[in-house]
Design an enzyme around this catalytic site. Structure first.
Site: not given
Length: 99
Positions: A5, A9, A11, A49, A88
């Site tokens: 991680c 990336h 989620h 975002h 998550e």
């Protein structure tokens, strides 16, 4: 470094807000619309975002950091807040409880 991680990336999170306390005369502990309003204002509008690592207080955006950050933002606004659980995925979650 070296963790899967470590690189950028994304989620999709699910947050569960738990309240407790006495039931008011209107039959509620708190109106769900009030909870929704504060989650939207304090969490969604700040985080949606966005690159979480750029938000003060969650520069290391693990669930273990993100969960307490959410609880701290909601606690002064949501009366009788007992816990916040952030998911998550289906098996990864953190719960932060009062105290």
């Amino acid at each position: 470094v070296g963790h899967k991680c470590h690189t950028m990336h994304g989620h999709s999170y699910r947050v569960v807000v738990e309240v407790g306390g006495p039931v008011r005369e209107d039959g509620m502990i708190i109106d769900f619309n009030d909870i929704d309003y504060w989650v939207t204002q304090e969490i969604v509008h700040v985080c949606d975002h966005q690159t979480l690592n750029t938000i003060p207080g969650i520069e290391n955006a693990t669930l273990e950091v993100f969960g307490p950050w959410i609880f701290a933002r909601l606690e002064p606004r949501v009366p009788n807040l007992e816990s916040v659980t952030i998911y998550e995925g289906p098996h990864s979650r953190v719960t932060v409880r009062r105290g």
